[in-house]
Design an enzyme around this catalytic site. Structure first.
Site, PDB file in Angstrom:
ATOM      1  N   GLY A  15       7.016   3.075 -11.312  1.00 44.04           N
ATOM      2  CA  GLY A  15       6.472   3.989 -10.042  1.00 44.04           C
ATOM      3  C   GLY A  15       5.152   3.795  -9.821  1.00 44.04           C
ATOM      4  N   GLY A  16       4.675   2.522  -9.439  1.00 43.16           N
ATOM      5  CA  GLY A  16       3.282   2.112  -8.931  1.00 43.16           C
ATOM      6  C   GLY A  16       3.639   1.969  -7.526  1.00 43.16           C
ATOM      7  CB  ALA A  18       5.387  -2.699  -5.782  1.00 46.27           C
ATOM      8  CB  SER A  45      -0.672   1.134  -8.552  1.00 45.63           C
ATOM      9  OG  SER A  45       0.345   0.386  -8.420  1.00 45.63           O
ATOM     10  CD  GLN A  49     -12.672   0.084 -11.113  1.00 48.70           C
ATOM     11  OE1 GLN A  49     -13.552  -0.830 -10.747  1.00 48.70           O
ATOM     12  NE2 GLN A  49     -12.531   0.475 -12.466  1.00 48.70           N
ATOM     13  N   GLY A  51      -9.635  -1.716  -3.401  1.00 44.43           N
ATOM     14  CA  GLY A  51      -8.813  -1.560  -2.548  1.00 44.43           C
ATOM     15  C   GLY A  51      -7.689  -2.526  -1.989  1.00 44.43           C
ATOM     16  NE  ARG A 282     -10.733 -11.368  -9.725  1.00 42.81           N
ATOM     17  CZ  ARG A 282     -10.124 -10.378  -9.161  1.00 42.81           C
ATOM     18  NH1 ARG A 282      -8.891  -9.877  -9.581  1.00 42.81           N
ATOM     19  NH2 ARG A 282     -10.795  -9.260  -8.422  1.00 42.81           N
ATOM     20  CD  GLU A 365       0.240  -7.603 -12.237  1.00 43.86           C
ATOM     21  OE1 GLU A 365      -0.181  -6.362 -12.056  1.00 43.86           O
ATOM     22  OE2 GLU A 365      -0.357  -8.261 -13.315  1.00 43.86           O
ATOM     23  CB  SER A 381      -2.587  -7.517  -6.238  1.00 46.57           C
ATOM     24  OG  SER A 381      -3.871  -7.009  -6.326  1.00 46.57           O
TER      25      SER A 381
END
Ligand code: SIN
Length: 539
Positions: A15-16, A18, A45, A49, A51, A282, A365, A381
């Site tokens: 339930g994120g 996606a 999700s 932070q 966006g 990163r 993900e 992402s």
């Protein structure tokens, strides 16, 4: 049969961002969304932070966003997929605004765009500073709750996908609240969408909720789905080293706003390492922080000069963690450490989110669409999850409607129930696994560390056999990472091997795996391991 049985058109596990995007785009199909916790709680999700990366500024372009993504991905991204997400970025923002998400704007009404590492332009669309995930999820949840087509099953953990002849026909799980009598739940459907998030929870230090341990990958692997790129685990350079578990994130946007990385001697150790200094990709930053730590140094974010008193209003979430740790970002250095943050690999999908198993779809993900290559560009992402959530829904809507064949039998459920075990005693092994993966399969790896990792995982499996479904999933997923890391004898993107420090053009390819290949691969590695042990004794 006393179990609760549902028969929606589509079942979505997760339930994120996606999962909810798929659900919202499937109407009028009847959908059942299954979440492990209460909706919106403990999802990556909600915790994100900065966006969504979107080439929205008049001086920016899809081509620049595409170039930055491909350059960061170190040759392994699928250009077609990147083009797809990049070209949809503006629409995705409009969709979210239409459901009430308020993004940060300048006084003239233009978007207040943030900057993150390896982006050539300010293009991060955020909400309430560093609260983008919460605000986006708020919008999606409100919309989902008002839909007559969507049923939410909260606090349900899925244990198996039911399948036959490479075709799925439902899922079986249980309500996590033990007080619910007959707490098994069976959902039969000819379409299952896995949107279960990542696997940071198999590492000791992670920004992910502990419930993100690669469950979707394990579920898919158990029904024969092809996995890919399992070795690519992205470590975020700046987790807040405040002794908390999971580790709170200090968004990259803080460096975008001018913060420096320093060690205890106040040396900016990224100077001279990369032209973009603190805004290098990163992987470069994470590896250089790791080097500092390896040398015995401590590492900090220094926000004093370039952000100072604006910190609280710009980054309210991070600020709240600092307050609890009695650190004032305007005056103090913030201790940080690199942490497992995002899994690039996962269940292999095509351009439409379809897996190698009929009726099984993946997005977010858990899916490996090929968009991130060997290294993910920050804030791509959420964009990928939103774009592919829609794509998967459109594809399912294009499929002819199949009437659900009733395949669920009492004997199936009885057999299944016998497999469910107590998880209390599994905890110590879960901690051992997390520590093993962090130590031996973390930011840097080599043959010796990978073999040590495997030896430990096999011991944990032997000693704990069958204690809990969660631990079994974690063991399985760890083995896939170990095999990928062992086979990729080069360094590329976020996969860094000390014994093979350079990129090797022979590895400009993906490493696919499946449950079927795993046994053979592990046997090969173990025979290498014996050689390795003999050789080290001989030396
Ligand atoms: C962050 O805010 O630094 C995380 C963004 C991301 O991982 O894409």
């Amino acid at each position: 049969m006393t179990e609760k049985i549902y028969s929606p058109d589509v079942v979505i596990v997760g339930g994120g961002v996606a999962g909810l995007t798929v659900a919202l785009n499937l109407a009028p199909r009847r959908v059942c969304v299954i979440t492990k916790n209460n909706l919106g709680v403990n999802t990556s999700s909600s915790w994100s932070q900065a966006g969504i990366a979107a080439s929205i500024d008049k001086d920016d372009s899809n081509e620049k966003h595409l170039d930055d993504t491909l350059k960061t991905a170190k040759g392994l991204a699928n250009k077609e997929v990147v083009e797809k997400i990049v070209s949809e970025s503006v629409n995705v923002i409009k969709d979210l605004e239409s459901i009430g998400v308020q993004f940060d704007k300048n006084p003239d009404g233009s978007f207040n765009l943030g900057l993150e590492g390896a982006h050539s332009h300010n293009r991060i669309v955020g909400s309430k500073g560093d609260s983008s995930g919460i605000e986006i999820m708020r919008g999606l949840i409100n919309k989902v709750k008002s839909s007559e087509y969507i049923t939410i099953l909260e606090n349900v953990s899925i244990d198996s996908i039911m399948h036959e002849d490479n075709t799925i026909y439902g899922v079986i799980g249980r309500f996590t609240d033990k007080n619910i009598p007959n707490n098994h739940v069976v959902i039969q459907s000819s379409h299952i969408v896995l949107a279960t998030g990542g696997l940071g929870g198999i590492f000791a230090n992670t920004t992910n909720p502990r419930s993100s341990y690669g469950e979707g990958i394990a579920l898919a692997a158990q029904v024969g789905a092809t996995l890919t790129d399992m070795e690519f685990v992205q470590f975020h350079p700046t987790g807040l080293d405040f002794g908390l578990d999971p580790t709170p994130l200090a968004t990259e946007a803080i460096r975008g706003a001018g913060a420096h990385l320093v060690n205890q001697n106040k040396e900016r150790f990224m100077l001279g390492v990369h032209p973009e200094v603190e805004l290098a990709p990163r992987d470069v930053i994470a590896q250089n922080i790791f080097k500092q730590i390896d040398m015995g140094n401590s590492v900090f974010l220094d926000c004093r000069k370039n952000i100072g008193d604006d910190f609280e209003s710009k980054f309210p979430q991070v600020y709240s963690y600092c307050v609890k740790a009695e650190i004032d970002p305007a005056k103090d250095l913030m201790p940080i450490l690199p942490v497992a943050h995002y899994h690039i690999g996962g269940v292999k999908t095509d351009l439409h989110g379809r897996t190698s198993v009929n009726g099984l779809w993946c997005c977010g993900e858990v899916a490996a669409t090929g968009v991130h290559g060997a290294n993910r560009l920050a804030s791509n992402s959420l964009l990928e999850a939103l774009v592919f959530g829609k794509v998967v829904a459109q594809q399912i809507n294009n499929e002819p409607f199949k009437k659900q064949i009733d395949k669920i039998t009492s004997s199936f459920i009885r057999t299944y129930k016998e497999k469910t075990r107590s998880k209390i005693r599994a905890r110590k092994y879960i901690w051992q696994l997390r520590s093993t993966m962090m130590r031996h399969l973390g930011i840097v790896r080599n043959q010796s560390s990978i073999l040590k990792g495997l030896t430990e995982i096999i011991r944990i499996e032997r000693e704990s056999r069958g204690l809990s479904a969660k631990l079994n999933d974690m063991i399985l997923v760890s083995k896939f990472i170990i095999v990928g890391a062992m086979k990729r004898t080069e360094s590329r993107g976020c996969h860094l091997r000390y014994d093979y420090p350079n990129e090797d053009p022979n590895f400009l390819k993906h490493i696919d795996q499946s449950q079927e290949t795993l046994i053979k691969d592990l046997e090969n590695i173990q025979s290498k391991s014996e050689l390795f042990i003999e050789k080290s004794f001989a030396n």
